[in-house]
Design an enzyme around this catalytic site. Structure first.
Site, PDB file in Angstrom:
ATOM      1  N   GLY A 158      36.147  46.957  47.876  1.00  0.00           N
ATOM      2  CA  GLY A 158      37.290  47.017  48.689  1.00  0.00           C
ATOM      3  C   GLY A 158      38.407  46.081  48.182  1.00  0.00           C
ATOM      4  CB  SER A 159      41.800  45.445  49.501  1.00  0.00           C
ATOM      5  OG  SER A 159      41.977  46.700  48.937  1.00  0.00           O
TER       6      SER A 159
ATOM      7  CG  ASP B 146      28.586  42.467  40.482  1.00  0.00           C
ATOM      8  OD1 ASP B 146      28.665  42.788  39.091  1.00  0.00           O
ATOM      9  OD2 ASP B 146      29.278  42.835  41.212  1.00  0.00           O
TER      10      ASP B 146
ATOM     11  CG  LEU C 155      44.627  36.971  48.006  1.00  0.00           C
ATOM     12  CD1 LEU C 155      43.520  36.270  48.736  1.00  0.00           C
ATOM     13  CD2 LEU C 155      45.982  36.112  47.584  1.00  0.00           C
TER      14      LEU C 155
ATOM     15  N   GLY D 214      38.735  45.125  44.311  1.00  0.00           N
ATOM     16  CA  GLY D 214      37.329  45.238  43.465  1.00  0.00           C
ATOM     17  C   GLY D 214      36.730  46.472  44.135  1.00  0.00           C
TER      18      GLY D 214
END
Length: 809
Positions: free
Chosen positions: A508-509, A621, A502, A505
Site C-alpha cells: 500500500g501507500s 522482509d 511519502l 510499497g
C-alpha cells in the site's frame, strides 16, 4: 666492505633484540621469561611479567600495550608471585600452560591437562589469552573464562544452576596486591536478572532488574539509552551478561578493592570514567532499610513509603535508617477476595524497583493489578516497559527515588491510608456534580443538537475499529495501542492527498500527516489488492506495539473502518535509506562514518529482534526500503507484516507461502520455504553490500557477463580485499581496513548454507572489534545469462516489490 659488515651486524643485533623481547606465541620450545612479552596480532594487548613499585614479587599479567600508566586487566598468579629472575611461562608435555620458578616448581597452572600432541598459547586482540590445540585449532582454555577484577568487551559473566558454574569478577586486595579481595560482581539467577556487587555473602550494590536493553536501577539508562550490554537467560537455569564496545575503542569494566564498579573508555589521550557505582549513599544496598526510600537528593535522605512509619524513631533521628519502616495500618485482605474493597494501591513514581521481586509471565498491566489485588501476600507490583509484571511478596528492600527516570511502583495499603473518609467525599462529589449538571443541562442540550451528527459519526468510527479488531481480527494483547478515528486520519493527511504521499510499497501507500496537537505522523494505508490480509495486519500491530528499541520504528495506533485498514507510525524526517543510497545527489549526505553507523544500528536492531526481545522475531522482509532514518540518520527497522514470533534461542520453520523481496531472500527460503534467524542475516548481508557500493541489488549488472552484486563483491574481495567496491563518493571519508572488513562480513552473511552465516551476537562482535574473521566461501546467485535484449539471472529473478510464492508439498 667494513661499513657493510657493520650494518650487517647492527641489523642482526636489532633482530635479535626484537626476537628476545616480543613473542608470537608460547610453546614448549619457546617459553615466556621475565623481560619478554607476548603481543596480540594487532598490538592491542600485551602479556608479560610485571611488578609493583620495583618489588621483587613478579606476576604474569595482561595489559593494554603502549598505554602509560600501565593498566593490568588480568593476572595469572594473583595469589602466588614469583621472586626469581629464572621464572618462565611455558607449555607442558600434556598441553597445559604452567608457570615455573627457578627450582622448576609449578607456581601456577591453568589446572587442566589435555590429550594433545602439541598446543600453544596466544593472545587475541580482545585481550583473551587462549591455549590452542596445534592439530585441530580448537581452543582448550581461555582467560575469559577465568576472570580477575576486570571485564573486557566480548567477555561475559555467567551462571549455570544445573552445573553450579558461575563466572564473576573478584576485586584485588589492594591496588598493589592482586590477590582476591572482599568484593565480587555477578549476575543473579532471578528472572529478570540483575547485576550485583557482593561484599562476602552480602549484597553491597545492585543494578535493578534487566529490561531488555537497560538496568532499571541505573537512571541514566532510560528508553533512549544505547546499551553496550546484552543479557540472556534461558529456561534451563543459565544466563550470561556480555559487554560490547563500539567503534574499536579501548574500554574495560573493573571492580576496585574498595568495592567500586567502574567503566573506563580511552579517548586517545587518557582514560575517561563513564560509570561508577556506588556513587552515593543511596546506591549502598538497603541504606534506608525495609519499606524505606532513599531520596536521591543532596545530601541523600531516607523516608518511609506512604502508609509506613519508622520502626525506631530514636534511631531514625540519629541518622541510622537501616531498621527501616513498618506499616502504620495493618492490611485486611479478606474483603478483597469476596468483592468488598478494603485495600488499595498507592502509586510512587521514579522508583528503582526494590529487591526480592517475582516475575509474572504473559500478564498485561491490568492483569498485573488484578493478580496482586486478589493475592493477599502481594505487597506491591510494577508493570515495567521491557519486562512486564513484577510483584513483591517480601519486604520492599533497597528502594531509591530518582529525580527523573525510574519506574512506577504500586504499593498495597489499607483503604484508610489512601485519603480519609471515602463516603463523605462521594457525597460531596455527588452534590457538586448534580449542581453542575442542572446549570449546564440547557446549554449542553443546545450544543448537543449541533454536534450530535459529528459525535455519533466519530463514535461509530471508533467502535467500528475496536469491533473489527475484536470480532474479525482475533484479538491479542496490544495494551497501550490507540485506535484512531477515520476522520482524524483523513484530516491529518488532507484526505490522503498526493502532496502528502511519502511513497508506495508492496502492501500500500504511506502518507505524511499532522494531528491537531501538531504531532507529525506517517500513515500506512493498506491496499485491498496488496495481498496483506488479516494475518499480516494483526501481525504488524501486535509485534510493533510490543517491541521497543531505538533501532525499530514505533507504532502509535491503527484505524479499521469497513475495508480500510491503516497503521499510524511515528514520522521520520529522512524517510527510508534507499531514498539516500540510490540518489546521485542525496548519497553525498551519507559519508562513510554515517553509513557505518547505519550498518551497526541495523545490526543492533536485528540483534534485539532475534535475542533481546521477549517475543523473538524473524523479520523475513529486511531490505533498504524498510530501513527508515530519523533526523540524526539513526536507522530504524520497519514493516513487520511478514514477521514471525518464536520461542527459545534458535528457530526454524517452513511455509507454503514464501513472502519477501527477491534478491534479499535467502536461498533456502526462496527455494523451499525454510526460514530461520539466518534468513534475516542473509538479507542483512545484501543490505550491507548495498550500503558499501551505493548500488541496488535488483539493478546492478557488471561486465559483459552481467554479474550480480554478490558475484562482483566476491570477485572484488578475492582480488583486492573488496576496497574497490566502495562508493567513490565516500572514498575520502573512509578507513580502508574498515571497508574491507565490512565487505568480508557482508560475504559471510550471504553464505549459501545457513550454518556458515553468523548469528547477531557474532555479527556485532565482527562489526565492533578487530578480531580475526573466517574466510567466506563463494556465495550463490552469481551466474547470469545475457542476450541482446534482456538481462536475467540464471537462478532466480530479482524484483523490487515484496512477493508471495506458493510452494507445492
Amino acid at each position: 666492505m667494513g661499513k657493510k659488515r657493520i650494518m650487517f651486524f647492527a641489523s642482526l643485533l636489532l633482530i635479535t633484540i626484537f626476537l628476545s623481547f616480543s613473542y608470537a606465541g608460547i610453546t614448549r620450545e619457546s617459553p615466556l621469561s621475565i623481560g619478554k612479552t607476548l603481543s596480540s596480532s594487532n598490538g592491542v594487548y600485551e602479556l608479560g611479567f610485571f611488578s609493583f613499585n620495583n618489588s621483587q614479587n613478579q606476576y604474569v599479567g595482561i595489559w593494554f600495550k603502549g598505554i602509560i600508566p600501565r593498566v593490568v586487566v588480568w593476572v595469572a598468579n594473583r595469589e602466588k608471585p614469583v621472586t626469581d629472575s629464572a621464572a618462565n611461562l611455558t607449555i607442558s608435555s600434556n598441553g597445559s600452560l604452567l608457570l615455573f620458578n627457578e627450582n622448576h616448581s609449578v607456581v601456577w597452572s591453568i589446572g587442566e591437562t589435555f590429550a594433545s600432541n602439541g598446543s600453544r598459547a596466544e593472545l587475541t586482540d580482545n585481550g583473551n589469552l587462549v591455549v590452542i590445540d596445534n592439530n585441530s585449532g580448537r581452543t582448550l582454555w581461555e582467560s575469559f573464562e577465568h576472570f580477575g577484577d576486570t571485564m573486557l568487551p566480548f567477555s561475559n559473566l555467567m551462571y549455570n544452576l544445573a552445573t553450579g558454574e558461575k563466572r564473576v569478577l573478584t576485586s584485588w586486595k589492594s591496588h598493589t596486591d592482586p590477590s582476591p579481595g572482599d568484593f565480587t560482581v555477578q549476575i543473579t539467577p532471578q528472572v529478570p536478572s540483575q547485576a550485583c556487587t557482593m561484599r562476602g555473602s552480602k549484597t553491597y550494590w545492585r543494578s535493578g532488574p534487566w529490561a531488555k536493553t537497560r538496568f532499571t536501577g541505573i537512571p541514566v539508562m532510560d528508553d533512549t539509552y544505547t546499551s553496550p550490554f546484552s543479557l540472556q537467560q534461558d529456561t534451563n537455569g543459565s544466563g550470561s551478561f556480555t559487554y560490547f564496545e563500539r567503534n574499536f575503542k579501548l574500554s574495560y569494566i573493573m571492580i576496585t578493592s574498595e568495592g567500586s564498579l567502574k567503566i573506563f573508555q580511552h579517548n586517545g589521550m587518557d582514560w575517561e570514567l563513564n560509570f561508577e557505582a556506588p556513587e552515593n549513599s543511596c546506591d549502598i544496598y538497603g541504606f534506608c532499610g525495609p519499606f524505606g526510600i532513599c531520596v536521591m537528593s543532596v545530601p541523600p535522605k531516607c523516608k518511609c513509603f506512604k502508609g509506613f512509619v519508622p520502626k525506631s524513631i530514636e534511631e531514625w533521628k540519629r541518622g541510622n535508617w537501616t531498621d527501616g519502616c513498618v506499616r502504620h495500618t495493618e492490611l485486611h485482605c479478606q474483603g478483597n477476595t469476596n468483592g468488598k474493597t478494603v485495600n488499595g494501591f498507592y502509586h510512587v513514581a521514579n522508583i528503582k524497583p526494590p529487591d526480592f521481586y517475582e516475575f509474572a509471565s504473559f500478564v498485561d498491566a491490568e492483569g498485573c493489578y488484578q493478580i496482586c489485588l486478589h493475592n493477599c501476600s502481594c505487597l506491591a507490583f510494577a508493570y515495567i516497559n521491557g519486562i512486564g509484571c513484577l510483584m513483591w511478596n517480601q519486604d520492599l528492600m533497597d528502594a531509591v527515588q530518582f529525580s527523573a527516570g525510574g519506574e512506577i511502583l504500586s504499593i498495597r495499603l489499607a483503604s484508610s491510608e489512601l485519603g480519609g473518609n471515602k463516603r463523605n467525599k462521594i457525597i460531596v462529589a455527588s452534590i457538586v456534580s448534580l449542581s453542575l449538571f442542572v446549570i449546564l443541562a440547557f446549554a449542553a442540550f443546545c450544543f448537543l443538537r449541533y454536534k450530535v451528527k459529528h459525535t455519533v459519526s466519530a463514535k461509530i468510527s471508533k467502535i467500528a475499529s475496536k469491533e473489527a479488531w475484536n470480532n474479525d481480527l482475533e484479538p491479542q494483547d496490544v495494551s497501550g495501542l490507540k485506535f484512531f478515528e477515520m476522520n482524524t486520519i483523513q484530516t491529518a493527511t488532507d484526505n490522503f492527498s498526493l502532496s502528502n504521499k511519502l511513497g508506495q510499497g508492496g502492501f500500500g501507500s504511506v502518507y505524511k500527516g499532522k494531528l491537531q496537537d501538531g504531532k507529525e505522523i506517517a500513515v500506512k494505508r493498506l491496499s485491498s489488492s496488496s495481498g496483506q490480509g488479516k494475518e499480516e495486519f494483526m501481525n504488524e500491530i501486535v509485534l510493533i506495539s510490543k517491541l521497543q528499541h531505538k533501532n525499530l520504528v514505533r507504532i502509535l495506533g491503527c484505524c479499521i473502518e469497513g475495508e480500510e485498514r491503516l497503521l499510524v507510525y511515528e514520522f521520520l524526517l529522512n524517510k527510508s535509506l534507499d531514498t539516500f543510497l540510490f540518489d546521485s545527489r542525496k548519497r553525498l549526505e551519507i559519508d562513510w562514518p554515517k553509513r557505518f553507523n547505519i550498518i551497526e544500528g541495523i545490526a543492533r536492531g536485528l540483534h534485539y529482534l532475534h535475542r533481546d526481545s521477549c517475543l523473538r522475531v524473524i523479520h523475513r522482509d529486511l531490505k533498504v526500503s524498510n530501513i527508515l532514518l530519523d533526523e540524526k540518520m539513526n536507522p530504524k527497522i520497519s514493516d513487520f507484516g511478514l514477521a514471525r514470533m518464536y520461542q527459545g534461542t534458535e528457530y526454524q520453520d517452513n511455509t507454503r507461502r514464501v513472502a519477501g523481496t527477491l534478491g534479499y531472500m535467502a536461498p533456502e527460503y526462496a527455494w523451499t520455504g525454510m526460514f530461520s534467524e539466518k534468513s534475516d542475516i542473509y538479507s542483512f548481508g545484501v543490505i550491507l553490500l548495498e550500503i558499501i557500493t551505493g548500488e541496488k541489488i535488483s539493478r546492478f549488472s557488471y561486465g559483459r557477463q552481467g554479474k550480480t552484486l554478490l558475484a562482483y563483491a566476491w570477485e572484488s574481495w578475492c582480488e583486492s580485499g573488496g576496497i574497490d567496491l566502495l562508493d567513490k563518493d565516500v572514498a575520502d571519508s573512509c578507513h580502508p581496513l574498515e571497508v574491507e572488513r565490512c565487505v568480508q562480513i557482508g560475504l559471510l552473511c550471504v553464505q549459501h548454507q545457513p550454518a556458515d552465516r553468523p548469528n547477531t551476537m557474532e555479527l556485532l562482535s565482527m562489526l565492533t572489534t578487530t578480531s580475526d574473521l573466517t574466510s567466506p566461501k563463494q556465495p550463490t546467485f552469481v551466474v547470469h545469462t545475457r542476450d541482446e535484449e534482456s538481462l536475467s539471472q540464471g537462478l532466480i529473478t530479482v524484483n523490487e516489490m515484496t512477493q508471495s510464492v506458493i510452494l507445492g508439498r
